[in-house]
Design a protein around this motif. Structure first.
Motif, PDB file in Angstrom:
ATOM      1  N   ALA A  16      83.541 -14.162  62.818  1.00 32.72           N
ATOM      2  CA  ALA A  16      84.834 -13.687  63.478  1.00 32.72           C
ATOM      3  C   ALA A  16      84.715 -13.383  65.009  1.00 32.72           C
ATOM      4  CB  ALA A  16      85.233 -12.333  62.788  1.00 32.72           C
ATOM      5  N   LEU A  17      85.801 -13.648  65.550  1.00 34.88           N
ATOM      6  CA  LEU A  17      85.731 -13.318  67.007  1.00 34.88           C
ATOM      7  C   LEU A  17      85.782 -11.807  67.212  1.00 34.88           C
ATOM      8  CD1 LEU A  17      88.121 -15.905  68.735  1.00 34.88           C
ATOM      9  CD2 LEU A  17      85.643 -15.833  68.852  1.00 34.88           C
ATOM     10  N   SER A  18      85.109 -11.254  68.260  1.00 37.78           N
ATOM     11  CA  SER A  18      85.074  -9.813  68.491  1.00 37.78           C
ATOM     12  C   SER A  18      86.046  -9.340  69.557  1.00 37.78           C
ATOM     13  CB  SER A  18      83.655  -9.371  68.894  1.00 37.78           C
ATOM     14  OG  SER A  18      83.268  -9.991  70.093  1.00 37.78           O
ATOM     15  N   ASN A  19      86.636 -10.254  70.347  1.00 35.74           N
ATOM     16  CA  ASN A  19      87.595  -9.820  71.356  1.00 35.74           C
ATOM     17  C   ASN A  19      88.765  -9.132  70.682  1.00 35.74           C
ATOM     18  OD1 ASN A  19      86.174 -10.913  73.506  1.00 35.74           O
ATOM     19  ND2 ASN A  19      87.047 -12.949  73.155  1.00 35.74           N
ATOM     20  N   SER A  20      89.265  -8.102  71.316  1.00 34.77           N
ATOM     21  CA  SER A  20      90.348  -7.346  70.694  1.00 34.77           C
ATOM     22  C   SER A  20      91.396  -7.000  71.718  1.00 34.77           C
ATOM     23  CB  SER A  20      89.812  -6.064  70.047  1.00 34.77           C
ATOM     24  OG  SER A  20      89.251  -5.226  71.035  1.00 34.77           O
ATOM     25  N   THR A  21      92.524  -6.574  71.195  1.00 36.91           N
ATOM     26  CA  THR A  21      93.606  -6.135  72.063  1.00 36.91           C
ATOM     27  C   THR A  21      94.161  -4.844  71.527  1.00 36.91           C
ATOM     28  OG1 THR A  21      95.721  -6.754  73.044  1.00 36.91           O
ATOM     29  CG2 THR A  21      95.365  -7.465  70.806  1.00 36.91           C
ATOM     30  N   LYS A  22      94.608  -3.988  72.415  1.00 34.14           N
ATOM     31  CA  LYS A  22      95.177  -2.717  71.979  1.00 34.14           C
ATOM     32  C   LYS A  22      96.684  -2.871  71.879  1.00 34.14           C
ATOM     33  CE  LYS A  22      93.631   1.333  73.149  1.00 34.14           C
ATOM     34  NZ  LYS A  22      93.274   2.569  73.824  1.00 34.14           N
ATOM     35  N   PRO A 101      97.690   3.854  69.159  1.00 28.43           N
ATOM     36  CA  PRO A 101      96.907   2.654  69.449  1.00 28.43           C
ATOM     37  C   PRO A 101      96.496   1.942  68.165  1.00 28.43           C
ATOM     38  CG  PRO A 101      95.544   4.598  69.695  1.00 28.43           C
ATOM     39  CD  PRO A 101      96.934   5.092  69.403  1.00 28.43           C
ATOM     40  N   LEU A 102      96.682   0.633  68.153  1.00 27.65           N
ATOM     41  CA  LEU A 102      96.192  -0.199  67.061  1.00 27.65           C
ATOM     42  C   LEU A 102      95.347  -1.301  67.693  1.00 27.65           C
ATOM     43  CD1 LEU A 102      99.302  -0.648  64.725  1.00 27.65           C
ATOM     44  CD2 LEU A 102      97.288   0.747  64.313  1.00 27.65           C
ATOM     45  N   LYS A 103      94.073  -1.213  67.502  1.00 27.07           N
ATOM     46  CA  LYS A 103      93.155  -2.172  68.095  1.00 27.07           C
ATOM     47  C   LYS A 103      92.891  -3.280  67.084  1.00 27.07           C
ATOM     48  CE  LYS A 103      88.892  -2.227  70.834  1.00 27.07           C
ATOM     49  NZ  LYS A 103      87.704  -1.422  71.230  1.00 27.07           N
ATOM     50  N   THR A 104      93.183  -4.497  67.468  1.00 30.16           N
ATOM     51  CA  THR A 104      93.059  -5.605  66.524  1.00 30.16           C
ATOM     52  C   THR A 104      92.038  -6.624  66.989  1.00 30.16           C
ATOM     53  OG1 THR A 104      94.696  -7.091  67.515  1.00 30.16           O
ATOM     54  CG2 THR A 104      95.530  -5.345  66.073  1.00 30.16           C
ATOM     55  N   SER A 105      91.554  -7.383  66.047  1.00 25.86           N
ATOM     56  CA  SER A 105      90.700  -8.535  66.345  1.00 25.86           C
ATOM     57  C   SER A 105      91.124  -9.687  65.450  1.00 25.86           C
ATOM     58  CB  SER A 105      89.218  -8.190  66.146  1.00 25.86           C
ATOM     59  OG  SER A 105      88.974  -7.755  64.830  1.00 25.86           O
ATOM     60  N   GLN A 106      90.496 -10.809  65.627  1.00 26.86           N
ATOM     61  CA  GLN A 106      90.897 -12.029  64.937  1.00 26.86           C
ATOM     62  C   GLN A 106      90.940 -11.870  63.425  1.00 26.86           C
ATOM     63  OE1 GLN A 106      88.044 -15.159  65.308  1.00 26.86           O
ATOM     64  NE2 GLN A 106      89.463 -16.778  64.744  1.00 26.86           N
ATOM     65  N   GLY A 107      90.007 -11.133  62.878  1.00 27.50           N
ATOM     66  CA  GLY A 107      89.906 -11.006  61.430  1.00 27.50           C
ATOM     67  C   GLY A 107      89.192 -12.184  60.802  1.00 27.50           C
ATOM     68  N   GLN A 108      89.128 -12.190  59.485  1.00 26.84           N
ATOM     69  CA  GLN A 108      88.405 -13.233  58.763  1.00 26.84           C
ATOM     70  C   GLN A 108      89.247 -13.732  57.595  1.00 26.84           C
ATOM     71  OE1 GLN A 108      85.052 -10.587  58.079  1.00 26.84           O
ATOM     72  NE2 GLN A 108      85.509 -10.504  55.878  1.00 26.84           N
ATOM     73  N   ALA A 109      88.992 -14.969  57.205  1.00 23.95           N
ATOM     74  CA  ALA A 109      89.822 -15.617  56.193  1.00 23.95           C
ATOM     75  C   ALA A 109      89.517 -15.158  54.773  1.00 23.95           C
ATOM     76  CB  ALA A 109      89.662 -17.134  56.298  1.00 23.95           C
ATOM     77  N   PHE A 110      88.317 -14.647  54.543  1.00 27.56           N
ATOM     78  CA  PHE A 110      87.949 -14.237  53.188  1.00 27.56           C
ATOM     79  C   PHE A 110      87.303 -12.858  53.210  1.00 27.56           C
ATOM     80  CE2 PHE A 110      87.998 -18.861  53.182  1.00 27.56           C
ATOM     81  CZ  PHE A 110      88.821 -19.113  52.093  1.00 27.56           C
ATOM     82  N   PRO A 111      87.518 -12.061  52.163  1.00 27.74           N
ATOM     83  CA  PRO A 111      88.284 -12.380  50.959  1.00 27.74           C
ATOM     84  C   PRO A 111      89.787 -12.337  51.204  1.00 27.74           C
ATOM     85  CG  PRO A 111      87.535 -10.115  50.859  1.00 27.74           C
ATOM     86  CD  PRO A 111      86.905 -10.710  52.090  1.00 27.74           C
ATOM     87  N   ILE A 121      90.130  -2.720  58.806  1.00 31.03           N
ATOM     88  CA  ILE A 121      90.785  -3.211  57.603  1.00 31.03           C
ATOM     89  C   ILE A 121      91.231  -4.643  57.870  1.00 31.03           C
ATOM     90  CG2 ILE A 121      92.642  -2.847  55.942  1.00 31.03           C
ATOM     91  CD1 ILE A 121      90.613  -0.580  55.995  1.00 31.03           C
ATOM     92  N   ASN A 122      90.806  -5.556  57.014  1.00 26.27           N
ATOM     93  CA  ASN A 122      91.115  -6.981  57.192  1.00 26.27           C
ATOM     94  C   ASN A 122      92.239  -7.392  56.251  1.00 26.27           C
ATOM     95  OD1 ASN A 122      89.929  -9.583  58.513  1.00 26.27           O
ATOM     96  ND2 ASN A 122      90.316 -10.164  56.382  1.00 26.27           N
ATOM     97  N   PHE A 123      93.189  -8.154  56.783  1.00 30.88           N
ATOM     98  CA  PHE A 123      94.299  -8.674  56.011  1.00 30.88           C
ATOM     99  C   PHE A 123      94.230 -10.202  56.039  1.00 30.88           C
ATOM    100  CE2 PHE A 123      95.523  -4.548  57.544  1.00 30.88           C
ATOM    101  CZ  PHE A 123      96.289  -3.985  56.532  1.00 30.88           C
ATOM    102  N   ALA A 124      94.325 -10.841  54.873  1.00 36.10           N
ATOM    103  CA  ALA A 124      94.283 -12.300  54.807  1.00 36.10           C
ATOM    104  C   ALA A 124      95.246 -12.783  53.739  1.00 36.10           C
ATOM    105  CB  ALA A 124      92.858 -12.782  54.498  1.00 36.10           C
ATOM    106  N   HIS A 169      95.115 -14.412  59.050  1.00 37.96           N
ATOM    107  CA  HIS A 169      94.284 -13.212  58.931  1.00 37.96           C
ATOM    108  C   HIS A 169      94.308 -12.394  60.212  1.00 37.96           C
ATOM    109  CE1 HIS A 169      91.395 -15.675  61.217  1.00 37.96           C
ATOM    110  NE2 HIS A 169      91.621 -16.627  60.321  1.00 37.96           N
ATOM    111  N   ILE A 170      94.015 -11.111  60.061  1.00 37.77           N
ATOM    112  CA  ILE A 170      93.907 -10.189  61.199  1.00 37.77           C
ATOM    113  C   ILE A 170      93.112  -8.973  60.741  1.00 37.77           C
ATOM    114  CG2 ILE A 170      96.066  -8.988  60.658  1.00 37.77           C
ATOM    115  CD1 ILE A 170      96.517  -8.609  63.663  1.00 37.77           C
ATOM    116  N   CYS A 171      92.353  -8.388  61.653  1.00 38.09           N
ATOM    117  CA  CYS A 171      91.624  -7.144  61.377  1.00 38.09           C
ATOM    118  C   CYS A 171      92.158  -6.057  62.286  1.00 38.09           C
ATOM    119  CB  CYS A 171      90.122  -7.336  61.606  1.00 38.09           C
ATOM    120  SG  CYS A 171      89.134  -5.863  61.217  1.00 38.09           S
TER     121      CYS A 171
END
Length: 540
Positions: A16-22, A101-111, A121-124, A169-171
């Motif tokens: 997963a990518l680590s860059n994030s945005t607030k 503030p909600l800091k997000t990153s790309q997240g992951q496809a699984f699970p 918390i990851n959502f997919a 997906h998003i984390c």
């Protein structure tokens, strides 16, 4: 499908990518329902966060100055109700001093679904044909945002960043580990003749949600239009099954099965139970001595997956005075029916008490078999759709459609789950494994199991991939798997259900012939003898 009540014989084939945005939570000053996008720049990507709030009186969020502008909005109501279009005077908001503030990153496809990962918390969610997906959140203790009244934070996902294959997906970092309600708005092609039914006005339940929140009390007419959303719980300690806990592991040939509806079993005052636990998982525990007196060693529970018992009352129809007690109208395949919790305790309590029930039954030497409905869902047909999840996420994948995009109906309930599509097949397998691993159930009785023997175009299959996968699955290997071997379009497979030496059948001819004998139909003595002795004409 519960077409009849009566005696049934179960047959088991030989061996997963680590860059994030607030992202900041904005509270606008308007009180009508609308959606506004706000973006925050990021080196990796730009993502908007929206807050939608339905009209309410006396609950207008504060902290904003006004800049008036006139914007035309289409204002839909949920669940495919008629929409109205009106001109709203909208106020341009600015950031308040109390931003979240909600800091997000790309997240992951699984699970797939919601999971706790190292950085949040990851959502997919899967959708092959969607062109836009928005994650909708309702956070705990935000008294100004009533999720039942439409107040939710909205996070549009960027397909260039938040999508891998067909998984969106998003984390989100620092999101609470419990009491968060969530769903998705999904948009895509509007061509019905291609099988699509996208409608971004509806907040949809995650098919992989492990808990579902809705109304709290069964049959509560004052909340009959309640919406349903997914939720999660990552704070509680694991359930304590006990040091001496063990599974009954009763051989199939020795089973004596008692079929019951959890709510109806103790719902009446004649049960002698406290009103708080009547019709609940805990209420069933109190009746274990009665079950033992009957001499049974297994219970087969009518559907206990989340369903909407008030679905008939959402629109005018000949059955709009009725409450669906049986539950053959699944909303979600992973979550236990939340209104079987004692005292309106909600989904987390329902999950916990379901495990208490299984533990107590196992302690008494009684196995737990679930009546499961994987042939259709609650979402009905195109004439009177009740869109809550699959239909709005990717109708063309989740349901069987014909060459003109119309829903095929092999279950008699308006839609047919596309069971042998690879994505749907994996959903069903994941659901079954979840109930075995998380809830320790001992087996499943598959409603209208012949539907599971149809291909994606509805044609019968000699070797259905799903039926084989269930028979060969390692996690399900200890489970009883019982087919109701027919459907509502004539695929009658009694005595010839594909079994891989694992599947048992409900012997429908045993039931039918026993009824005829009891009624006094002529010429039934020999046939009855054949049925009682094992139906050698069907099973060799």
């Amino acid at each position: 499908m519960k077409a009849f009540e009566g005696t049934m014989m179960i047959h088991q084939p030989l061996p997963a990518l680590s860059n994030s945005t607030k992202l900041l939570l904005f509270a606008p000053t308007f009180s009508h329902k609308l959606c506004r996008s706000f973006s925050a720049a990021s080196p990796a990507h730009e993502m908007g966060l929206r807050l939608s709030k339905k009209a309410s009186s006396g609950n207008t969020p504060r902290h904003f100055n006004k800049t008036s502008s006139s914007v035309k909005h289409t204002t839909p109501s949920a669940y495919n109700q008629p929409t109205q279009e009106r001109v709203l005077e909208e106020e341009s908001p600015r950031v308040s001093e109390t931003t979240l503030p909600l800091k997000t990153s790309q997240g992951q496809a699984f699970p797939i679904g919601v999971s706790e990962v190292e950085n949040g918390i990851n959502f997919a969610i899967f959708s092959q044909h969607a062109t836009a997906v928005t994650l909708c959140l309702s956070l705990p203790k935000r008294e100004k945002l009533d999720w039942q009244d439409g107040g939710m934070i909205e996070l549009p996902l960027d397909p260039r960043v938040n999508k891998t294959g067909d998984i969106w997906h998003i984390c989100i970092e620092d999101l609470p580990r419990s009491e968060v309600l969530y769903g998705y708005r999904v948009d895509g092609p509007r061509d019905w003749h291609q099988g699509h039914r996208f409608d971004s006005s509806i907040v949809l339940i995650d098919p992989y949600a492990k808990l579902v929140e809705g109304r709290r009390h069964f049959g509560d007419a004052s909340a009959k239009l309640s919406k349903f959303l997914g939720t999660y719980e990552f704070e509680s300690l694991p359930f304590d099954w006990g040091d001496n806990y063990k599974l009954p592991n009763i051989p199939e040939k020795d089973l004596v099965i008692y079929e019951m509806n959890v709510r109806a079993f103790t719902g009446d005052e004649s049960s002698g139970l406290d009103p708080e636990i009547r019709g609940s998982y805990l209420g069933l525990i109190q009746k274990i001595p009665h079950l033992l007196e009957l001499g049974i060693n297994a219970v087969e529970l009518l559907p206990v997956f989340e369903f909407d018992e008030m679905e008939f009352q959402r629109r005018r129809n000949p059955r709009d005075h009725m409450v669906n007690t049986w539950g053959y109208s699944t909303i979600n395949f992973f979550s236990p029916m939340s209104r079987y919790a004692a005292g309106g305790g909600g989904p987390l309590k329902a999950s916990w008490e379901f495990k208490e029930m299984v533990k107590a039954l196992h302690g008494a030497g009684i196995e737990v078999i679930l009546d499961v409905v994987y042939n259709h869902t609650n979402e009905a047909d195109d004439a009177n759709p009740y869109t809550t999840s699959f239909r709005g996420i990717d109708n063309k994948v989740y349901y069987m459609v014909d060459g003109t995009g119309q829903l095929l109906n092999y279950a008699g309930c308006g839609n047919t789950l596309n069971c042998n599509h690879p994505v749907v097949m994996e959903l069903i397998l994941d659901s079954l494994r979840h109930w075995v691993v998380e809830y320790h159930v001992d087996g499943f009785r598959f409603d209208l199991a012949s539907v599971l023997c149809r291909g994606t175009d509805g044609s019968p299959l000699n070797a259905p991939p799903l039926i084989r996968a269930i028979a060969k699955d390692a996690i399900l290997s200890r489970c009883k798997i019982i087919a109701e071997p027919w459907d509502c379009r004539g695929l009658y497979l009694v005595g010839k259900f594909p079994n891989w030496d694992r599947w048992a059948e409900w012997n429908g001819k045993y039931r039918d012939d026993l009824r005829k004998f009891i009624k006094g139909d002529p010429g039934m003595k020999g046939i009855l003898a054949t049925r009682i002795s094992g139906s050698s004409d069907l099973y060799r």
